[in-house]
Design an enzyme around this catalytic site. Structure first.
Site, PDB file in Angstrom:
ATOM      1  N   SER A 172       0.840  -1.186   0.000  1.00 48.73           N
ATOM      2  CA  SER A 172       0.000   0.000   0.000  1.00 48.73           C
ATOM      3  C   SER A 172       0.885   1.250   0.000  1.00 48.73           C
ATOM      4  O   SER A 172       1.689   1.426  -0.916  1.00 48.73           O
ATOM      5  CB  SER A 172      -0.969  -0.044   1.182  1.00 48.73           C
ATOM      6  OG  SER A 172      -1.991   0.903   1.025  1.00 48.73           O
ATOM      7  N   HIS A 218      -7.993  -5.370  -0.212  1.00 50.13           N
ATOM      8  CA  HIS A 218      -6.754  -4.718   0.196  1.00 50.13           C
ATOM      9  C   HIS A 218      -6.174  -5.425   1.426  1.00 50.13           C
ATOM     10  O   HIS A 218      -6.899  -5.785   2.346  1.00 50.13           O
ATOM     11  CB  HIS A 218      -7.062  -3.253   0.530  1.00 50.13           C
ATOM     12  CG  HIS A 218      -5.864  -2.374   0.606  1.00 50.13           C
ATOM     13  ND1 HIS A 218      -4.913  -2.301  -0.390  1.00 50.13           N
ATOM     14  CD2 HIS A 218      -5.456  -1.498   1.571  1.00 50.13           C
ATOM     15  CE1 HIS A 218      -3.981  -1.423  -0.052  1.00 50.13           C
ATOM     16  NE2 HIS A 218      -4.290  -0.933   1.130  1.00 50.13           N
ATOM     17  N   GLU A 237      -9.089  -4.289  -4.373  1.00 49.14           N
ATOM     18  CA  GLU A 237      -8.497  -3.575  -3.247  1.00 49.14           C
ATOM     19  C   GLU A 237      -9.539  -2.749  -2.486  1.00 49.14           C
ATOM     20  O   GLU A 237      -9.526  -2.679  -1.261  1.00 49.14           O
ATOM     21  CB  GLU A 237      -7.391  -2.638  -3.752  1.00 49.14           C
ATOM     22  CG  GLU A 237      -6.303  -3.297  -4.580  1.00 49.14           C
ATOM     23  CD  GLU A 237      -5.156  -3.821  -3.731  1.00 49.14           C
ATOM     24  OE1 GLU A 237      -5.200  -3.642  -2.505  1.00 49.14           O
ATOM     25  OE2 GLU A 237      -4.233  -4.409  -4.310  1.00 49.14           O
TER      26      GLU A 237
END
Length: 500
Positions: free
Chosen positions: A197, A418, A326
């Site tokens: 991320s 995610h 995600e």
């Protein structure tokens, strides 16, 4: 305040490993087949006159220093239930590293993995039990996690202060690794950076920085949120924050505001003007993250994609990929409101033009069948994460770049969401903390074996194990598609193509 997690297997004083660093000796914890050294400072505490300064090397010490607990984190307060358990640890000395090694104090020259955590550049912590390097140690890899300043303290534009303080923290942490990792059994000439991320965006930023090239030799970017904040946007945010705080937008002005109050005001400054969820998503997509690496013309002179296209970091192998959805778990809550809204209308509200919108909907028929909220979630996923993977791979041209997707669906959340790939990559599905919340029950160990093995292979050899993008444009390893876990498809990101 969330307590730092316990590290598995404490040692006794008689077998506690001691390693001599450039700043002084540290005593760690002996574990089964490895040792952990926690909270070692790579810079002085960024408080007082050092609060908005570049990182300053730690003061040396002569007595053996215990390194048996995680150090203070830049993240403050209880983060609540998060996708990855990343606790806050109180204290001022927030610039520290954690080292996990199978060969403490030995000249073993093992490959090294350095992990930079995510959290949107405003949250997150290196003290997660998932980032314990035991699995990589088992496979002969020395593992390091490092901290950095977050949010405004790390990335805000301040008159009279150095810019990109969080980026400078990454550089200082990596310099510490170069000076010290041999004493922990690592080889400073075989350092792989990895992050997820915002951490994935961090390692791509470093890959595109000429000043950082001597600090690492390979990069693995998981779901990278690549961010290049403009000077104009950073200035607007700083001015807004200063108005809310009632101080000048200067180093002295911001230094006069208590850390806790400034954090609360920063969150106020980030709030979107509209309460409509689609408007909020549209603004986020248009403006990007509020805080992060800034194009200051000094440390970061040009956007990372431009730097990569110009050949910066081309000698370094890169693995890059995302999960399939995600962001879609975040739009699940919009199902009711979007139930009667056609997908094309929702995408139009998000700023997508007609011809492009038609191509995108045609490329995502399977997602469209799941409803408008799923289409919006996939569009955000593609805009922020998946389309940039293709841009990075294309920008690097002939440079060695491996692309993958993680498609296995969480049993608890219902999407390949995610962070879902992180415990598989770390091979920590047996962690007692946080796995069931994110993964659910019955996660396939073979998938963790496959993804972790690819990571170990890359760290050891610089080879990921499937064709590179330069060999076969579009070639994508798909993790989680079936029993073999070795599927490579011809154009794995085709559905994001209309956005590239």
């Amino acid at each position: 305040m969330t307590d730092a997690p316990a590290v598995a297997a404490a040692s006794t004083p008689t077998d506690a490993p001691v390693v001599e660093t450039a700043s002084g000796p540290v005593r760690g914890l002996r574990r089964d087949g490895s040792a952990a050294f926690l909270g070692i400072p790579f810079a002085q505490a960024p408080v007082g006159p050092l609060r908005f300064a570049a990182p300053v090397p730690p003061e040396p010490w002569t007595e053996v220093r215990d390194a048996v607990e995680y150090g203070a984190t830049a993240q403050r307060g209880d983060p609540g239930v998060t996708l990855i358990p990343e606790p806050s640890v109180p204290g001022d000395a927030t610039l520290n590293v954690n080292v996990f090694t199978p060969a403490p104090g030995r000249d073993a020259a093992l490959p090294v993995l350095v992990w930079i955590h995510g959290g949107g550049f405003t949250a997150g912590s290196p003290a997660s039990p998932w980032y314990d390097g035991a699995a990589f140690n088992r496979d002969g890899v020395v593992t390091v996690s490092l901290s950095y300043r977050l949010g405004f303290d790390g990335f805000g534009l301040i008159d009279g202060a150095v810019s990109n303080r969080g980026v400078r923290d990454w550089l200082a942490g990596l310099e510490w690794v170069q000076r010290n990792i041999a004493a922990f059994g690592g080889d400073p000439s075989r350092v792989t950076l990895a992050g997820q991320s915002a951490g994935g965006g961090a390692v791509l930023t470093l890959l595109g920085m000429p000043q950082a090239q001597h600090l690492f030799h390979a990069v693995w970017a998981l779901s990278p949120a690549l961010t290049n904040v403009s000077i104009a946007r950073a200035g607007t945010l700083s001015a807004k924050l200063a108005r809310l705080a009632g101080v000048p937008a200067t180093r002295d002005g911001f230094a006069s505001v208590d850390e806790g109050r400034l954090l609360a005001l920063r969150e106020e400054a980030e709030k979107p003007a509209s309460g409509d969820p689609l408007d909020g998503i549209r603004d986020m997509l248009a403006e990007g993250l509020a805080w992060g690496p800034m194009l200051d013309g000094e440390l970061l002179e040009r956007p990372t994609l431009e730097a990569l296209a110009a050949g910066v970091g081309a000698d370094k192998p890169l693995v890059i990929g995302t999960t399939d959805d995600e962001f879609t778990m975040a739009t699940d809550g919009m199902k009711g409101k979007l139930r009667l809204v056609p997908a094309g209308v929702a995408l139009s509200r998000l700023g997508m033009g007609g011809a492009r919108r038609a191509r995108y909907l045609a490329a995502n028929r399977a997602q469209r069948a799941k409803g408008t909220a799923a289409v919006v979630g996939r569009y955000v996923t593609d805009t922020v994460f998946r389309a940039p993977v293709v841009r990075v791979a294309r920008a690097r041209a002939a440079a060695p770049t491996w692309v993958y997707r993680f498609v296995w669906v969480s049993r608890s959340i219902g999407w390949a969401c995610h962070c879902l790939d992180v415990p598989f990559w770390w091979d920590c599905l047996d962690s007692p903390v946080g796995i069931e919340h994110l993964v659910g029950t019955g996660a396939p160990p073979a998938l963790a074996d496959a993804l972790h093995a690819a990571a170990v292979s890359f760290v050891r050899t610089g080879e990921a194990g499937w064709p590179t993008w330069s060999q076969r444009a579009g070639a994508t390893r798909v993790f989680g598609a079936g029993p073999s876990e070795r599927d490579v498809v011809a154009d794995g990101y085709a559905s994001a193509g209309p956005l590239v």
